[in-house]
Design an enzyme around this catalytic site. Structure first.
Site, PDB file in Angstrom:
ATOM      1  N   TYR A 331      83.773  19.718  67.331  1.00  0.00           N
ATOM      2  CA  TYR A 331      82.669  19.479  66.079  1.00  0.00           C
ATOM      3  C   TYR A 331      81.395  20.220  66.398  1.00  0.00           C
ATOM      4  O   TYR A 331      81.117  20.237  67.643  1.00  0.00           O
ATOM      5  CB  TYR A 331      82.318  17.907  66.233  1.00  0.00           C
ATOM      6  CG  TYR A 331      81.389  17.446  64.970  1.00  0.00           C
ATOM      7  CD1 TYR A 331      81.969  17.721  63.748  1.00  0.00           C
ATOM      8  CD2 TYR A 331      80.037  16.869  65.439  1.00  0.00           C
ATOM      9  CE1 TYR A 331      81.011  17.638  62.667  1.00  0.00           C
ATOM     10  CE2 TYR A 331      79.218  16.743  64.354  1.00  0.00           C
ATOM     11  CZ  TYR A 331      79.563  16.767  63.234  1.00  0.00           C
ATOM     12  OH  TYR A 331      78.782  16.415  62.090  1.00  0.00           O
ATOM     13  N   CYS A 690      28.822  52.940  53.952  1.00  0.00           N
ATOM     14  CA  CYS A 690      28.594  52.593  55.067  1.00  0.00           C
ATOM     15  C   CYS A 690      28.006  54.001  56.149  1.00  0.00           C
ATOM     16  O   CYS A 690      27.716  53.708  57.352  1.00  0.00           O
ATOM     17  CB  CYS A 690      29.951  52.120  55.649  1.00  0.00           C
ATOM     18  SG  CYS A 690      30.621  50.874  54.739  1.00  0.00           S
ATOM     19  N   CYS A 713      35.867  53.872  50.679  1.00  0.00           N
ATOM     20  CA  CYS A 713      35.447  53.475  52.107  1.00  0.00           C
ATOM     21  C   CYS A 713      36.663  53.356  53.148  1.00  0.00           C
ATOM     22  O   CYS A 713      37.687  52.935  52.572  1.00  0.00           O
ATOM     23  CB  CYS A 713      34.450  52.206  52.095  1.00  0.00           C
ATOM     24  SG  CYS A 713      34.242  51.692  53.484  1.00  0.00           S
ATOM     25  N   CYS A 721      32.551  48.945  52.003  1.00  0.00           N
ATOM     26  CA  CYS A 721      31.510  48.689  51.077  1.00  0.00           C
ATOM     27  C   CYS A 721      32.356  49.044  49.682  1.00  0.00           C
ATOM     28  O   CYS A 721      33.726  49.118  49.633  1.00  0.00           O
ATOM     29  CB  CYS A 721      30.531  49.945  51.467  1.00  0.00           C
ATOM     30  SG  CYS A 721      31.194  51.640  51.324  1.00  0.00           S
ATOM     31  N   CYS A 767      19.254  40.973  31.713  1.00  0.00           N
ATOM     32  CA  CYS A 767      20.029  39.937  32.116  1.00  0.00           C
ATOM     33  C   CYS A 767      19.140  38.749  32.769  1.00  0.00           C
ATOM     34  O   CYS A 767      18.007  39.059  32.927  1.00  0.00           O
ATOM     35  CB  CYS A 767      21.262  40.199  32.948  1.00  0.00           C
ATOM     36  SG  CYS A 767      20.743  40.710  34.576  1.00  0.00           S
ATOM     37  N   CYS A 769      19.204  38.207  35.740  1.00  0.00           N
ATOM     38  CA  CYS A 769      18.737  38.811  37.148  1.00  0.00           C
ATOM     39  C   CYS A 769      17.359  39.429  36.826  1.00  0.00           C
ATOM     40  O   CYS A 769      17.063  40.226  37.823  1.00  0.00           O
ATOM     41  CB  CYS A 769      19.861  39.696  37.740  1.00  0.00           C
ATOM     42  SG  CYS A 769      21.282  38.874  37.770  1.00  0.00           S
ATOM     43  N   CYS A 792      25.596  41.427  32.253  1.00  0.00           N
ATOM     44  CA  CYS A 792      25.028  41.796  33.663  1.00  0.00           C
ATOM     45  C   CYS A 792      25.570  42.864  34.165  1.00  0.00           C
ATOM     46  O   CYS A 792      26.769  43.311  34.224  1.00  0.00           O
ATOM     47  CB  CYS A 792      24.997  40.743  34.544  1.00  0.00           C
ATOM     48  SG  CYS A 792      24.277  40.763  36.252  1.00  0.00           S
ATOM     49  N   CYS A 800      25.335  37.500  36.979  1.00  0.00           N
ATOM     50  CA  CYS A 800      24.752  35.986  36.242  1.00  0.00           C
ATOM     51  C   CYS A 800      25.764  35.928  35.027  1.00  0.00           C
ATOM     52  O   CYS A 800      26.689  36.869  34.612  1.00  0.00           O
ATOM     53  CB  CYS A 800      23.332  36.430  36.066  1.00  0.00           C
ATOM     54  SG  CYS A 800      22.959  37.471  34.605  1.00  0.00           S
TER      55      CYS A 800
END
Length: 871
Positions: A331, A690, A713, A721, A767, A769, A792, A800
């Protein structure tokens, strides 16, 4: 006197073999109501009487557990209700004719003998058979035959020692089945319905299953992948001494092993070179043994077959069960690795003397006598896996598996390999170096066991105090390597060690996570798919340990205690239901974390920069040479999203494939999705935000920009970035001094560039912002196609909620409010914290569909802020 006895085995093959042995071949066969399960009749003396034996079989479990009524339908209730819904065992499908056969045959019998396998599942199947038969004939006398191999001796012993079925073993299986059903159904419905809705384009037809065993199994794969991903390789340095002799080169190893400081190693090397005369300080000879293997249990069998024969554990167990039913091996489901003292091993070895391959070894072993090692595990039910009789009629994988079982049995009954080890120690300028040699005296078990290796390593004669001039003293450089990805053998070992599943179910759980595309196997190693790693990260971010083995291991402990009689079935069941229900409720509340985790992997960016990994050029860097073992992105139509592999973000050189350094023969275990052009890397004058050199990539996705090159990047992690520049627009650098780079941060790896010369920015419209809004055009088919709007100008994800139609003459920046005066709540990554009046609690929030809009001439693919729906 018993006139007729109904005997029921677990499989048709077992019923046939049992009948042949008990009747000595004098039996008759007739058809049952199931064409796959025959009925055998013969006379036999049992229970002190001459009886008519009716032998038939089931096909594994006769009944399956499911919910009652409408709870079986996915949309009939909330998934959390499944923890309390009523369940029941049903007979369905091809099992119905088998059930009817039992009901018909038992009517004329007054004794029932269960001949199912001797493990928990076999006991539970036995009670399913008992339930069917006693429903028809309540007063029938029930016995249980226990055997571990289908041989005359074992079967006769079982007939002489009939016992009653073990209810506790069956109860443990009932608890496990019910918990697997409740937990699996609740989590599977929850995450499938939610994720199919949230990621409709990627997972629309995908079943996203959960199981309390399969998920920790997936967790092991993900954990190892992440361990490799986070690994930081370190350079090290060591001194190597070589001596050229008539027998070849001898390499002496530094006793310090290695240093991680180059300067320090160079100083020691210089000291050794100034006085390189070597002096032998020690010559040590001692006996050395290589241990023979332990008797074979199921877990070791699965690991050995996977590692040595390259046969999957599930296939191996299927073959082993077939060999068992044919009477060739014992078995195959056993936790025992020690032979009982009463077992006649010499007789089993004598059967193998007929073999032309290992017969000579078996004859010598018979003369010497078996001396098996004694392991520490026993289930007190079945002996270790061993051959029952010799056969040379098998073919293919059946032959290979049978041969492994035989060779392992002969090896474990043999003696350890013996040798003599010599350790030489020398000193050069105060630094110690050693070398080891080996002479094999007696191979013993290795003569029959090709799955182990032990080789001679000859050394010339050295004498203590002897001096010699080394042929070479050098400094060798190397670097640390991460652990390898898991193989199936490793995974089974971890499951066994942590109590995930049983020896009978390990292979099934592994097959499940492969079938669900949570993992894939590449060159024999497991790597998580993006769906798999996303699920694990999502639940881990909630603070749960669902991918860890503890929850399931606790359940397995409870099941063992039920079998031992120290815990009650109902106690364990209720305890586990409450535990998993609490986890489920918390997971439902924090489900947005699951969305966020998966969005990092599953979302198909509409940006054209995605490319095929299989087109990545080979690296020219010596320490990162490609071996061609990189995982490739599947072709279209192959369920692409669920097969993609996550990006490995560590140890990535900007001009190489994402590889794991293996000392100059690296293996790439993951696929970043950009085709990287190395031709201009060295002289790249493009600098990203960067302040570092940008990398040049090529669009591989089919579309208008296919083949077009661009810069981005060079960083591969979250610190990258948002820089992006088409390579063919470099001549416009003077114009680009005023260019703004907007990146779609909603999905990783996606960026889109807007140029003020083509994007309409209205300095009069601002906007929320207080920045000038940007004008875009609806691209999606519909009533608003071609209509312009303001939104935005920040990168998506940082925007936003400002929105205004260009042809809307209403004053004020109020377009972020809907017609009902309620503020809109849009979803970027994850869900917003606000809900609309029509939200449905934990089932989802008010969200915005991703649709195509066009920004003038830029061909921008973004979101149509006016196309909203509920999910």
């Amino acid at each position: 006197m018993y006139a007729r006895i109904l005997n029921v085995a677990e499989k048709n093959d077992a019923a046939k073999s049992l009948s042949r042995i008990m009747s000595r071949g004098n039996m008759t066969k007739r058809e049952g109501l199931s064409k796959y399960n025959k009925i055998f009749e013969f006379d036999f003396n049992i229970l002190n009487s001459n009886c008519k034996m009716i032998m038939t079989s089931v096909s594994g479990h006769l009944l399956s557990m499911d919910f009652l009524g409408n709870f079986q339908k996915w949309n009939s209730c909330l998934p959390v209700e499944l923890f309390e819904a009523q369940v029941q065992k049903f007979c369905t499908g091809t099992n119905i004719p088998i059930k009817k056969t039992l009901e018909r045959e038992v009517r004329s019998c007054n004794v029932l003998i269960i001949w199912t396998d001797g493990d928990r599942e076999g006991e539970n199947i036995g009670y399913e058979i008992i339930g069917v038969c006693t429903a028809v004939k309540p007063g029938i006398d029930v016995y249980r035959a226990r055997f571990s191999e289908i041989t005359y001796r074992s079967i006769m012993r079982a007939c002489e020692n009939l016992m009653r079925p073990d209810r506790l073993q069956s109860d443990a299986v009932d608890v496990r089945q019910e918990l697997d059903l409740r937990i699996g159904a609740a989590f599977t419905r929850f995450q499938t319905l939610r994720l199919q809705r949230t990621f409709a384009a990627q997972l629309r037809d995908q079943l996203i299953s959960y199981g309390s065993c399969q998920f920790p199994t997936l967790g092991f794969v993900v954990s190892r992948f992440k361990e490799i991903d986070a690994f930081i390789s370190e350079d090290f340095y060591k001194i190597k001494v070589t001596l050229d002799t008539e027998d070849g080169l001898i390499d002496f190893n530094w006793k310090r092993v290695r240093l991680f400081h180059r300067g320090a190693c160079e100083v020691i090397l210089q000291i050794c070179l100034e006085n390189p005369l070597a002096t032998v300080t020690s010559v040590n000879n001692k006996p050395k043994s290589k241990w023979r293997p332990l008797p074979l249990d199921t877990v070791e069998f699965e690991k050995l077959v996977s590692r040595k024969l390259k046969i999957g554990a599930k296939e191996a167990m299927k073959i082993a069960e077939k060999l068992y039913n044919q009477g060739f091996i014992s078995y195959p489901r056993t936790e025992t690795n020690q032979f009982p003292s009463s077992m006649n091993l010499r007789q089993l070895i004598e059967h193998q003397t007929e073999s032309s391959e290992w017969g000579d070894f078996a004859r010598r072993l018979v003369d010497r006598g078996p001396t098996p090692r004694r392991g520490k595990k026993t289930d007190n039910a079945h002996p270790p896996i061993h051959p029952i009789k010799h056969t040379d009629t098998l073919q293919g994988n059946e032959k290979r598996v049978y041969e492994l079982v035989v060779r392992h049995f002969l090896a474990c009954c043999s003696q350890d390999a013996e040798g003599s080890e010599t350790i030489i120690e020398i000193t050069i300028a105060g630094e110690l170096f050693t070398v080891q040699g080996l002479i094999i005296i007696a191979k013993n078990y290795l003569e029959v066991y090709p799955y182990d290796r032990w080789a001679d390593k000859a050394l010339p004669t050295f004498i203590e105090g002897q001096q010699f001039q080394p042929s070479n003293v050098t400094m060798v450089e190397g670097h640390t390597d991460p652990p390898p990805l898991l193989t199936e053998s490793n995974l089974i070992e971890l499951m066994d060690k942590n109590g995930i599943g049983t020896d009978a179910t390990h292979a099934e759980h592994i097959e499940t996570i492969k079938a669900r595309k949570y993992v894939a196997v590449q060159n024999g190693h497991f790597v998580p798919g993006e769906l798999g790693i996303g699920l694990v990260e999502g639940y881990d971010s909630m603070g749960f340990e669902m991918s860890k083995p503890k929850l399931r291991a606790d359940l397995e402990t409870g099941l063992k205690r039920i079998c031992e009689g120290t815990r009650n079935k109902i106690e364990v069941l209720q305890e586990q239901i409450l535990k998993y229900k609490e986890v489920f409720i918390r997971a439902s509340v924090e489900a947005t974390k699951l969305d966020n985790a998966l969005s990092r992997y599953l979302v198909d960016e509409p940006n054209p920069m995605i490319s095929s990994r299989e087109d990545d050029p080979p690296s020219n860097t010596p320490s990162q040479r490609s071996t061609g073992s990189a995982f490739t992105r599947p072709a279209a139509g192959n369920n692409y999203f669920n097969n993609r592999y996550p990006r490995n973000r560590s140890n990535v050189n900007s001009n190489t494939s994402n590889s794991i350094n293996r000392g100059g023969n690296s293996k790439s275990y993951s696929s970043h999705l950009f085709h990287q052009n190395n031709s201009e890397q060295a002289g790249n004058e493009i600098v990203c935000n960067c302040g570092e050199g940008a990398i040049l990539l090529t669009v591989k996705k089919e579309g208008p920009n296919s083949g077009r090159q661009f810069y981005k990047c060079g960083k591969r992690d979250s610190s990258s970035c948002n820089f992006f520049l088409w390579a063919d627009e470099r001549q416009h650098d003077a114009q680009r001094s005023n260019q703004k780079h907007f990146t779609n941060n909603t999905f990783p790896g996606t960026s889109t560039t807007y140029n003020e010369s083509t994007s309409s920015v209205d300095s009069c419209i601002k906007c929320l912002c207080d920045n000038p809004a940007i004008s875009r055009t609806v691209q999606k088919e519909g009533a608003n196609k071609g209509r312009q709007f303001y939104c935005c100008s920040k990168p998506q994800g940082n925007q936003c909620t400002f929105f205004k139609w260009a042809d809307d003459d209403s004053s004020g920046n109020t377009s972020n409010w809907n017609d009902n005066g309620r503020k809109r709540s849009y979803r970027g990554r994850g869900r917003g914290s606000r809900r609309s009046r029509g939200s449905r609690g934990s089932r989802g929030g008010y969200r915005r569909k991703r649709t195509k809009t066009q920004d003038t001439d830029q061909g921008y693919y973004g979101d149509d802020p006016c196309d909203e729906d509920y999910d």
